[in-house]
Scaffold this active site. Structure first.
Site, PDB file in Angstrom:
ATOM      1  N   LYS A 158     -10.055  -5.202  34.368  1.00  0.00           N
ATOM      2  CA  LYS A 158     -11.515  -5.100  34.474  1.00  0.00           C
ATOM      3  C   LYS A 158     -12.059  -5.925  35.637  1.00  0.00           C
ATOM      4  CE  LYS A 158     -13.484  -6.456  30.794  1.00  0.00           C
ATOM      5  NZ  LYS A 158     -13.656  -7.880  31.186  1.00  0.00           N
TER       6      LYS A 158
ATOM      7  N   PHE B 123      -1.532   2.707  37.746  1.00  0.00           N
ATOM      8  CA  PHE B 123      -0.269   1.984  37.906  1.00  0.00           C
ATOM      9  C   PHE B 123       0.761   2.933  38.529  1.00  0.00           C
ATOM     10  CE2 PHE B 123      -2.489  -0.829  35.228  1.00  0.00           C
ATOM     11  CZ  PHE B 123      -1.811  -2.037  35.131  1.00  0.00           C
TER      12      PHE B 123
ATOM     13  N   ARG C 110     -17.598 -14.147  35.918  1.00  0.00           N
ATOM     14  CA  ARG C 110     -17.544 -15.409  35.174  1.00  0.00           C
ATOM     15  C   ARG C 110     -16.494 -16.324  35.788  1.00  0.00           C
ATOM     16  NH1 ARG C 110     -15.838 -13.649  29.505  1.00  0.00           N
ATOM     17  NH2 ARG C 110     -14.690 -12.151  30.762  1.00  0.00           N
TER      18      ARG C 110
ATOM     19  N   PHE D 224     -13.797  -8.565  27.871  1.00  0.00           N
ATOM     20  CA  PHE D 224     -13.049  -7.730  26.932  1.00  0.00           C
ATOM     21  C   PHE D 224     -13.597  -6.307  26.892  1.00  0.00           C
ATOM     22  CE2 PHE D 224     -12.059 -12.035  25.070  1.00  0.00           C
ATOM     23  CZ  PHE D 224     -10.759 -12.056  25.549  1.00  0.00           C
TER      24      PHE D 224
ATOM     25  N   TRP E 200      -5.823  -2.070  43.328  1.00  0.00           N
ATOM     26  CA  TRP E 200      -4.831  -3.147  43.250  1.00  0.00           C
ATOM     27  C   TRP E 200      -3.938  -3.126  44.490  1.00  0.00           C
ATOM     28  CZ3 TRP E 200       0.233  -4.496  43.427  1.00  0.00           C
ATOM     29  CH2 TRP E 200       0.587  -5.744  42.877  1.00  0.00           C
TER      30      TRP E 200
ATOM     31  N   THR F   5     -10.379  -6.982  38.207  1.00  0.00           N
ATOM     32  CA  THR F   5      -9.840  -6.369  39.427  1.00  0.00           C
ATOM     33  C   THR F   5     -10.695  -5.181  39.851  1.00  0.00           C
ATOM     34  OG1 THR F   5      -7.637  -7.027  38.696  1.00  0.00           O
ATOM     35  CG2 THR F   5      -7.742  -5.422  40.468  1.00  0.00           C
TER      36      THR F   5
ATOM     37  N   ALA G 211     -16.001 -13.569  25.511  1.00  0.00           N
ATOM     38  CA  ALA G 211     -16.713 -12.463  24.865  1.00  0.00           C
ATOM     39  C   ALA G 211     -16.284 -12.258  23.427  1.00  0.00           C
ATOM     40  CB  ALA G 211     -16.502 -11.174  25.648  1.00  0.00           C
TER      41      ALA G 211
ATOM     42  N   LYS H 199      -3.375 -15.430  28.927  1.00  0.00           N
ATOM     43  CA  LYS H 199      -4.125 -14.408  29.664  1.00  0.00           C
ATOM     44  C   LYS H 199      -4.046 -14.595  31.179  1.00  0.00           C
ATOM     45  CE  LYS H 199      -8.695 -12.193  29.668  1.00  0.00           C
ATOM     46  NZ  LYS H 199      -9.125 -12.410  31.047  1.00  0.00           N
TER      47      LYS H 199
END
Length: 557
Positions: A72, A382, A95, A302, A410, A74, A274, A106
């Site tokens: 998210k 991906f 954030r 999230f 990415w 990214t 969150a 994480k």
């Protein structure tokens, strides 16, 4: 072998932060610099922006997270770069990362691959010291409470009903429940208390919702820290705590500006979780961004059931914001996991499992629609995703009237989000957004909880014992009934069972405890087994973070 995020970040060609500010028309003298690549915007400059027209606000959210990853942050970075690539004056608002997940499971929150904000190591570690200031301000209030009781307890604290705990910005389960003031008369009166992680602190929530220093001080003063034996609330201002707390937070409240790998501007400021808090960056950063850029891309933590709902029902409600488009991030891998595929088998094509997992995406799309904001799905691609799997997602979302766009930010940076950026601008130009909140201020507190559980989680109802219901009624009688609700719940499922993936329906949501955040302006409903002080995993990320022989950080991600 592909480069790691930290290797890519370390190779970044960063420009002086004054040059990044100049892109937005920010004078160099209005930037309080932390070295050449980080700065805070001065309060004088923020004040000068108030009469300027607002740009367009875009929210990035996601499907329910899985260990397979969604990307998210990214995607938020990639979309911001993509909008700049197509000639828009855009910036992102993120954030700040917490040290807890950085050293836990994480990792950091600076994006990934070629869609990152830099300097990555600084952002993921101490950054500009904001979290340390918030921790200090919170614990100052804790110290003032115990000191007041030690010196005679003039306010009449019932030591069994002190609501204010302590915090630290680290996952440490041993501190969840503690006893303080042991050791005799000189150390005070022993009592049971505990620690939360800093990102769950009400001071963090206040920091992120405050609109300027005066509002910050007023909100800090309204914190309910405990009760008398007659159940009368005692506020932080009764201890004269709001003044010194504001002093500790004064510099921290100025938004932090950094840059993306493509030298586009980014604000990174505030960081409530969150799943146990409201999951959005500061109002001050978002409002400033809307004044200096034409398009502002922000994220909420999230999945959309937590972050987006709180962004709409708490942040937008309180700050008067009206988002015009929503991007829902999904991956083939995560959808297959929601469809029952084990993590070690996600590399194999499995269209049937993916189609089963699409129920999760479908519910998030329908939920976002309830807030009146048009959406688009960003498929974070991906390498092993197949054409058949990508096509299945796109065919499914079309049945819901939403486009799904394959993104490759990415590996390709802004080139990989150009199509998404063009589609988002079309959504905004279409003018179809009619933002609304899920419930009215006047709805009773327990009905607000029930509304979220039914409308967003697909539950039959919320359940709570008499003690919880009586507490909610008491707060309504004390004038807090118009506050929104912040649900503290597992991020991994629409239910309170983290192992129940997909889109479960008909379940109940047990509300274990409720907490009043009068300064922040919401009620926290703690559901299931969620913890406000997380623990470290069996093999924490901290085990592989180190300095190499050249003094460079290794293992941070």
């Amino acid at each position: 072998m592909s480069k790691s995020d930290i290797e890519i970040a370390r190779e970044a060609s960063m420009k002086p932060i004054t040059e990044i500010g100049a892109k937005l028309g920010i004078p160099a003298e209005e930037l309080m610099q932390f070295g050449p690549n980080k700065a805070k915007l001065s309060f004088n400059y923020l004040e000068s922006l108030k009469d300027k027209k607002d740009g367009h606000l875009i929210l990035v959210t996601a499907i329910s997270p899985t260990p397979a990853g969604e990307g998210k942050t990214t995607t938020t970075v990639g979309l911001g770069d993509g909008l700049n690539r197509i000639g828009k004056k855009a910036m992102i608002c993120l954030r700040e990362p917490s040290l807890g997940p950085c050293f836990g499971v994480k990792g950091g929150a600076a994006g990934g691959g070629y869609a990152q904000v830099v300097p990555m190591e600084d952002i993921n570690l101490h950054f500009t010291g904001d979290f340390h200031a918030i921790t200090s301000a919170h614990n100052l209030l804790s110290a003032l409470i115990d000191n007041h009781i030690y010196w005679g307890n003039e306010l009449g604290f019932d030591e069994r009903r002190i609501a204010w705990r302590r915090v630290m910005d680290m996952n440490d389960r041993a501190l969840r429940d503690t006893v303080v003031s042991l050791g005799g008369v000189a150390n005070g009166f022993p009592r049971q208390t505990g620690f939360d992680i800093t990102v769950a602190s009400e001071v963090m929530a206040i920091f992120c919702l405050a609109d300027g220093l005066k509002d910050l001080e007023d909100r800090l003063g309204r914190i309910v820290v405990g009760y008398t034996r007659e159940r009368k609330p005692i506020l932080a201002r009764d201890l004269q705590a709001e003044g010194p707390m504001t002093v500790l937070l004064k510099d921290a409240l100025m938004p932090n500006m950094v840059q993306t790998l493509e030298n586009n501007p980014a604000f990174i400021h505030g960081g409530p979780f969150a799943n146990i808090a409201h999951g959005c960056n500061t109002v001050s950063a978002t409002k400033a961004a809307l004044k200096v850029a034409d398009y502002v891309v922000t994220e909420a933590g999230f999945g959309a059931d937590l972050g987006a709902e709180k962004f709409f029902d708490i942040k937008c409600r309180k700050a008067g914001l009206a988002p015009e488009a929503v991007v829902i991030v999904a991956t083939v891998r995560a959808l297959k996991m929601h469809g029952g595929v084990a993590k070690d088998q996600l590399g194999d094509e499995n269209v049937d499992a993916l189609k089963k997992g699409l129920a999760n995406l479908g519910r998030h799309i329908r939920n976002v629609g309830k807030f009146g904001v048009p959406a688009v799905v960003a498929i974070n691609r991906f390498i092993k995703d197949t054409d058949a799997e990508l096509a299945a997602i796109q065919e499914f979302t079309k049945t819901l009237g939403v486009e799904a766009i394959v993104c490759e930010h990415w590996g390709k940076g802004s080139e990989g989000t150009e199509a998404l950026a063009n589609h988002v601008t079309k959504l905004i130009d279409g003018g179809s957004a009619q933002f609304r909140t899920l419930y009215d201020d006047e709805t009773s507190l327990f009905d607000k909880i029930n509304t979220i559980c039914r409308e967003i989680y697909g539950a039959e109802e919320a359940i709570a014992d008499k003690k919880v219901r009586d507490q909610l009624k008491q707060w309504e009688e004390e004038g807090y009934g118009n506050l929104p609700v912040c649900m503290a719940k597992t991020q991994y499922s629409f239910s309170t069972d983290p192992n129940l993936r997909g889109a479960p329906s008909g379940h109940t949501v047990p509300v274990r405890e409720v907490r009043l955040s009068a300064g922040a302006g919401f009620i926290v409903a703690i559901c299931g087994e969620i913890m406000t002080m997380p623990g470290l995993p069996r093999k924490p990320a901290a085990n592989t973070i180190r300095l190499d022989d050249n003094g460079l950080v290794q293992g941070l991600f």
